[in-house]
Design a protein around this motif. Structure first.
Motif, PDB file in Angstrom:
ATOM      1  N   ASP A 220       1.088  -4.774   3.455  1.00 13.37           N
ATOM      2  CA  ASP A 220       0.569  -4.766   4.825  1.00 13.37           C
ATOM      3  C   ASP A 220       0.357  -3.343   5.334  1.00 13.37           C
ATOM      4  OD1 ASP A 220       0.488  -7.507   4.995  1.00 13.37           O
ATOM      5  OD2 ASP A 220       2.483  -7.687   5.895  1.00 13.37           O
ATOM      6  N   LYS A 221       1.202  -2.436   4.893  1.00  9.38           N
ATOM      7  CA  LYS A 221       1.115  -1.052   5.376  1.00  9.38           C
ATOM      8  C   LYS A 221      -0.165  -0.374   4.908  1.00  9.38           C
ATOM      9  CE  LYS A 221       3.766   3.255   5.586  1.00  9.38           C
ATOM     10  NZ  LYS A 221       5.019   3.947   5.190  1.00  9.38           N
ATOM     11  N   VAL A 222      -0.617  -0.675   3.665  1.00  6.76           N
ATOM     12  CA  VAL A 222      -1.792   0.034   3.156  1.00  6.76           C
ATOM     13  C   VAL A 222      -3.054  -0.339   3.926  1.00  6.76           C
ATOM     14  CG1 VAL A 222      -0.820   0.207   0.834  1.00  6.76           C
ATOM     15  CG2 VAL A 222      -2.350  -1.691   1.371  1.00  6.76           C
ATOM     16  N   PHE A 223      -3.052  -1.492   4.614  1.00  7.56           N
ATOM     17  CA  PHE A 223      -4.224  -1.900   5.388  1.00  7.56           C
ATOM     18  C   PHE A 223      -4.101  -1.548   6.873  1.00  7.56           C
ATOM     19  CE2 PHE A 223      -4.441  -4.865   1.738  1.00  7.56           C
ATOM     20  CZ  PHE A 223      -5.707  -4.550   1.297  1.00  7.56           C
ATOM     21  N   ALA A 224      -3.026  -0.876   7.263  1.00  9.94           N
ATOM     22  CA  ALA A 224      -2.837  -0.483   8.656  1.00  9.94           C
ATOM     23  C   ALA A 224      -3.450   0.891   8.894  1.00  9.94           C
ATOM     24  CB  ALA A 224      -1.350  -0.470   9.017  1.00  9.94           C
ATOM     25  N   VAL A 225      -3.983   1.101  10.095  1.00 14.71           N
ATOM     26  CA  VAL A 225      -4.660   2.354  10.403  1.00 14.71           C
ATOM     27  C   VAL A 225      -3.675   3.511  10.444  1.00 14.71           C
ATOM     28  CG1 VAL A 225      -4.480   2.059  12.922  1.00 14.71           C
ATOM     29  CG2 VAL A 225      -6.333   3.432  11.957  1.00 14.71           C
ATOM     30  N   PHE A 226      -4.084   4.644   9.841  1.00 16.40           N
ATOM     31  CA  PHE A 226      -3.303   5.880   9.790  1.00 16.40           C
ATOM     32  C   PHE A 226      -1.973   5.724   9.043  1.00 16.40           C
ATOM     33  CE2 PHE A 226      -5.640   6.974  13.910  1.00 16.40           C
ATOM     34  CZ  PHE A 226      -6.604   7.691  13.234  1.00 16.40           C
ATOM     35  N   GLN A 227      -1.862   4.711   8.199  1.00 17.21           N
ATOM     36  CA  GLN A 227      -0.659   4.549   7.384  1.00 17.21           C
ATOM     37  C   GLN A 227      -0.931   5.064   5.968  1.00 17.21           C
ATOM     38  OE1 GLN A 227       2.441   3.350   8.345  1.00 17.21           O
ATOM     39  NE2 GLN A 227       1.591   3.449  10.399  1.00 17.21           N
ATOM     40  N   ARG A 228      -0.007   5.866   5.449  1.00 14.54           N
ATOM     41  CA  ARG A 228      -0.156   6.448   4.118  1.00 14.54           C
ATOM     42  C   ARG A 228       1.122   6.213   3.322  1.00 14.54           C
ATOM     43  NH1 ARG A 228      -3.762  10.794   3.484  1.00 14.54           N
ATOM     44  NH2 ARG A 228      -2.274  11.648   1.998  1.00 14.54           N
ATOM     45  N   LEU A 229       0.959   5.962   2.017  1.00 22.70           N
ATOM     46  CA  LEU A 229       2.113   5.823   1.134  1.00 22.70           C
ATOM     47  C   LEU A 229       2.432   7.126   0.412  1.00 22.70           C
ATOM     48  CD1 LEU A 229       1.465   2.325  -0.502  1.00 22.70           C
ATOM     49  CD2 LEU A 229       2.722   2.876   1.589  1.00 22.70           C
ATOM     50  N   HIS A 230       1.521   8.104   0.523  1.00 21.52           N
ATOM     51  CA  HIS A 230       1.702   9.377  -0.167  1.00 21.52           C
ATOM     52  C   HIS A 230       1.423  10.515   0.809  1.00 21.52           C
ATOM     53  CE1 HIS A 230       1.709   7.061  -3.891  1.00 21.52           C
ATOM     54  NE2 HIS A 230       0.632   6.462  -3.441  1.00 21.52           N
ATOM     55  N   GLY A 231       2.056  11.654   0.561  1.00 21.89           N
ATOM     56  CA  GLY A 231       1.888  12.801   1.442  1.00 21.89           C
ATOM     57  C   GLY A 231       0.488  13.391   1.366  1.00 21.89           C
ATOM     58  N   ARG A 232       0.114  14.118   2.433  1.00 19.50           N
ATOM     59  CA  ARG A 232      -1.207  14.731   2.488  1.00 19.50           C
ATOM     60  C   ARG A 232      -1.379  15.766   1.393  1.00 19.50           C
ATOM     61  NH1 ARG A 232      -0.891  16.182   7.453  1.00 19.50           N
ATOM     62  NH2 ARG A 232      -0.294  18.334   7.051  1.00 19.50           N
ATOM     63  N   GLN A 233      -0.264  16.392   0.960  1.00 16.07           N
ATOM     64  CA  GLN A 233      -0.350  17.398  -0.082  1.00 16.07           C
ATOM     65  C   GLN A 233      -0.674  16.781  -1.442  1.00 16.07           C
ATOM     66  OE1 GLN A 233       2.161  17.165   2.113  1.00 16.07           O
ATOM     67  NE2 GLN A 233       1.659  18.915   3.420  1.00 16.07           N
ATOM     68  N   GLU A 234      -0.299  15.497  -1.626  1.00 19.74           N
ATOM     69  CA  GLU A 234      -0.540  14.834  -2.907  1.00 19.74           C
ATOM     70  C   GLU A 234      -1.973  14.317  -3.010  1.00 19.74           C
ATOM     71  OE1 GLU A 234       3.086  12.427  -4.383  1.00 19.74           O
ATOM     72  OE2 GLU A 234       3.164  12.284  -2.191  1.00 19.74           O
ATOM     73  N   TYR A 235      -2.409  13.604  -1.970  1.00 19.54           N
ATOM     74  CA  TYR A 235      -3.738  13.002  -1.983  1.00 19.54           C
ATOM     75  C   TYR A 235      -4.364  13.156  -0.605  1.00 19.54           C
ATOM     76  CZ  TYR A 235      -2.106  10.841  -6.303  1.00 19.54           C
ATOM     77  OH  TYR A 235      -1.617  10.642  -7.564  1.00 19.54           O
ATOM     78  N   GLU A 236      -5.647  13.526  -0.588  1.00 20.60           N
ATOM     79  CA  GLU A 236      -6.350  13.741   0.668  1.00 20.60           C
ATOM     80  C   GLU A 236      -6.580  12.407   1.377  1.00 20.60           C
ATOM     81  OE1 GLU A 236     -10.788  13.536  -1.393  1.00 20.60           O
ATOM     82  OE2 GLU A 236     -10.084  15.368  -0.444  1.00 20.60           O
ATOM     83  N   GLY A 237      -6.944  12.494   2.654  1.00 15.15           N
ATOM     84  CA  GLY A 237      -7.273  11.289   3.401  1.00 15.15           C
ATOM     85  C   GLY A 237      -6.371  11.125   4.615  1.00 15.15           C
ATOM     86  N   THR A 238      -6.787  10.209   5.501  1.00 17.15           N
ATOM     87  CA  THR A 238      -6.054   9.990   6.753  1.00 17.15           C
ATOM     88  C   THR A 238      -5.420   8.610   6.838  1.00 17.15           C
ATOM     89  OG1 THR A 238      -8.095   9.224   7.818  1.00 17.15           O
ATOM     90  CG2 THR A 238      -7.557  11.565   8.023  1.00 17.15           C
ATOM     91  N   GLY A 239      -5.681   7.733   5.865  1.00 20.43           N
ATOM     92  CA  GLY A 239      -5.106   6.399   5.922  1.00 20.43           C
ATOM     93  C   GLY A 239      -5.904   5.437   6.775  1.00 20.43           C
ATOM     94  N   VAL A 240      -7.208   5.657   6.885  1.00 16.96           N
ATOM     95  CA  VAL A 240      -8.055   4.776   7.698  1.00 16.96           C
ATOM     96  C   VAL A 240      -8.954   3.893   6.827  1.00 16.96           C
ATOM     97  CG1 VAL A 240      -9.911   4.737   9.436  1.00 16.96           C
ATOM     98  CG2 VAL A 240      -8.028   6.337   9.674  1.00 16.96           C
ATOM     99  N   GLY A 241      -9.271   4.337   5.620  1.00 20.24           N
ATOM    100  CA  GLY A 241     -10.259   3.655   4.792  1.00 20.24           C
ATOM    101  C   GLY A 241      -9.994   2.182   4.575  1.00 20.24           C
ATOM    102  N   LEU A 242      -8.772   1.818   4.183  1.00 23.13           N
ATOM    103  CA  LEU A 242      -8.467   0.411   3.928  1.00 23.13           C
ATOM    104  C   LEU A 242      -8.377  -0.397   5.220  1.00 23.13           C
ATOM    105  CD1 LEU A 242      -5.906   0.653   0.993  1.00 23.13           C
ATOM    106  CD2 LEU A 242      -8.288  -0.074   0.900  1.00 23.13           C
ATOM    107  N   ALA A 243      -7.988   0.260   6.327  1.00 24.62           N
ATOM    108  CA  ALA A 243      -8.000  -0.434   7.622  1.00 24.62           C
ATOM    109  C   ALA A 243      -9.432  -0.795   8.006  1.00 24.62           C
ATOM    110  CB  ALA A 243      -7.368   0.442   8.706  1.00 24.62           C
ATOM    111  N   VAL A 244     -10.382   0.098   7.721  1.00 25.03           N
ATOM    112  CA  VAL A 244     -11.800  -0.190   7.952  1.00 25.03           C
ATOM    113  C   VAL A 244     -12.248  -1.356   7.068  1.00 25.03           C
ATOM    114  CG1 VAL A 244     -14.139   0.711   7.670  1.00 25.03           C
ATOM    115  CG2 VAL A 244     -12.386   2.125   8.737  1.00 25.03           C
ATOM    116  N   CYS A 245     -11.807  -1.365   5.807  1.00 25.14           N
ATOM    117  CA  CYS A 245     -12.163  -2.465   4.901  1.00 25.14           C
ATOM    118  C   CYS A 245     -11.696  -3.811   5.459  1.00 25.14           C
ATOM    119  CB  CYS A 245     -11.539  -2.235   3.529  1.00 25.14           C
ATOM    120  SG  CYS A 245     -12.284  -0.878   2.592  1.00 25.14           S
TER     121      CYS A 245
END
Length: 279
Positions: A220-245
């Motif tokens: 459920d967390k991966v589809f929530a807006v601005f939620q990330r499972l990994h730090g910004r230093q590891e992988y780029e992005g803001t955690g919005v893409g899957l919420a948009v999907c």
């Protein structure tokens, strides 16, 4: 009081001679239905206000952020030689923060526009959409040495721009979340689902990768807006893409979920109706 009734005919030698009518008090049920309708109306109004707030707030933030970035660039160009090492570091941090803020605003606008800016549903060939998206991602595919396999995809009735967003977000994630040094392998497949004659025909689209995966307890967390499972230093992005999907599939009367295990890749599963959903 609110009531429902059932009427039965009384017959004698197959001749109707009267009726029996049974009434049932449904006042409690009716009150519950009205309360539920009011809650749904309040929720719809709250969501609409939230959409408008997100859209306006994002636009209002754009102008001061542009000034911060513009004057930061000007300061670096004209005064960098006069800055101390510490001052140059502070300037670099400020510019990086402004760039991240710009990305957040753009993603927030994208999220709000899924509902506020929509196009009518038309026939959309997902084969064409996917080819165009892979063309846009060509540099990333070459840089990572990725192998992308695409099967035959269906034609659906939908919003072409949103279908493009959906495919692009899923493919971008599949190419992004891989172990360092590993070559991404992405497979896009589809199949028709068995449905009853009375229901709309549905298709299932899967995007499978061999990336880092995730624990399904965080599904459920991966589809929530601005939620990330990994730090910004590891992988780029803001955690919005899957919420948009998820918003896009909801609008198309479909569904999105995923199967995954840490270190074993992930499979995102999108279910969409082939026919135009009822309003």
């Amino acid at each position: 009081f609110c009531a429902e009734y059932v009427r039965s005919v009384i017959r004698e030698n197959d001749i109707p001679i009267g009726h029996v009518v049974v009434f049932k008090d449904i006042t409690p049920r009716r009150k519950s239905e009205l309360a539920l309708a009011r809650k749904a109306e309040e929720l719809a109004r709250s969501n609409a206000e939230l959409e408008q707030f997100a859209f306006v707030a994002s636009h209002d933030l754009q102008e001061p952020l542009r000034k911060i970035r513009a004057f930061g660039d000007r300061l670096k160009t004209k005064c960098e030689s006069a800055l101390s090492a510490e001052g140059a570091e502070y300037l670099g941090r400020m510019q990086n923060a402004a760039e991240r803020m710009q990305t957040l605003i753009n993603d927030l606008l994208t999220f709000s526009r899924v509902i506020s800016r929509t196009e009518p549903f038309t026939p959309v060939d997902l084969n064409v959409i996917t080819r165009e998206v892979l063309g846009d991602l060509e540099v990333r595919v070459e840089k990572t040495g990725a192998k992308v396999e695409v099967g035959n995809l269906p034609v659906i009735h939908g919003d072409a721009m949103q279908m493009r967003q959906l495919i692009q977000n899923l493919l971008s994630n599949a190419l992004k979340f891989h172990a360092p040094g590993a070559r991404p392998h992405v497979q896009v497949r589809s199949r028709l689902l068995e449905t009853s004659p009375a229901s709309e025909p549905m298709c299932e689209i899967t995007v499978q990768d061999n990336g880092i995966g995730f624990d399904e307890q965080y599904l459920d967390k991966v589809f929530a807006v601005f939620q990330r499972l990994h730090g910004r230093q590891e992988y780029e992005g803001t955690g919005v893409g899957l919420a948009v999907c998820r918003r896009i599939t909801d609008r198309h009367k479909g569904n999105i979920t995923a199967r995954s295990k840490p270190g074993e890749g992930a499979t995102f599963i999108v279910t969409l109706p082939l026919a135009k959903p009822a309003a």
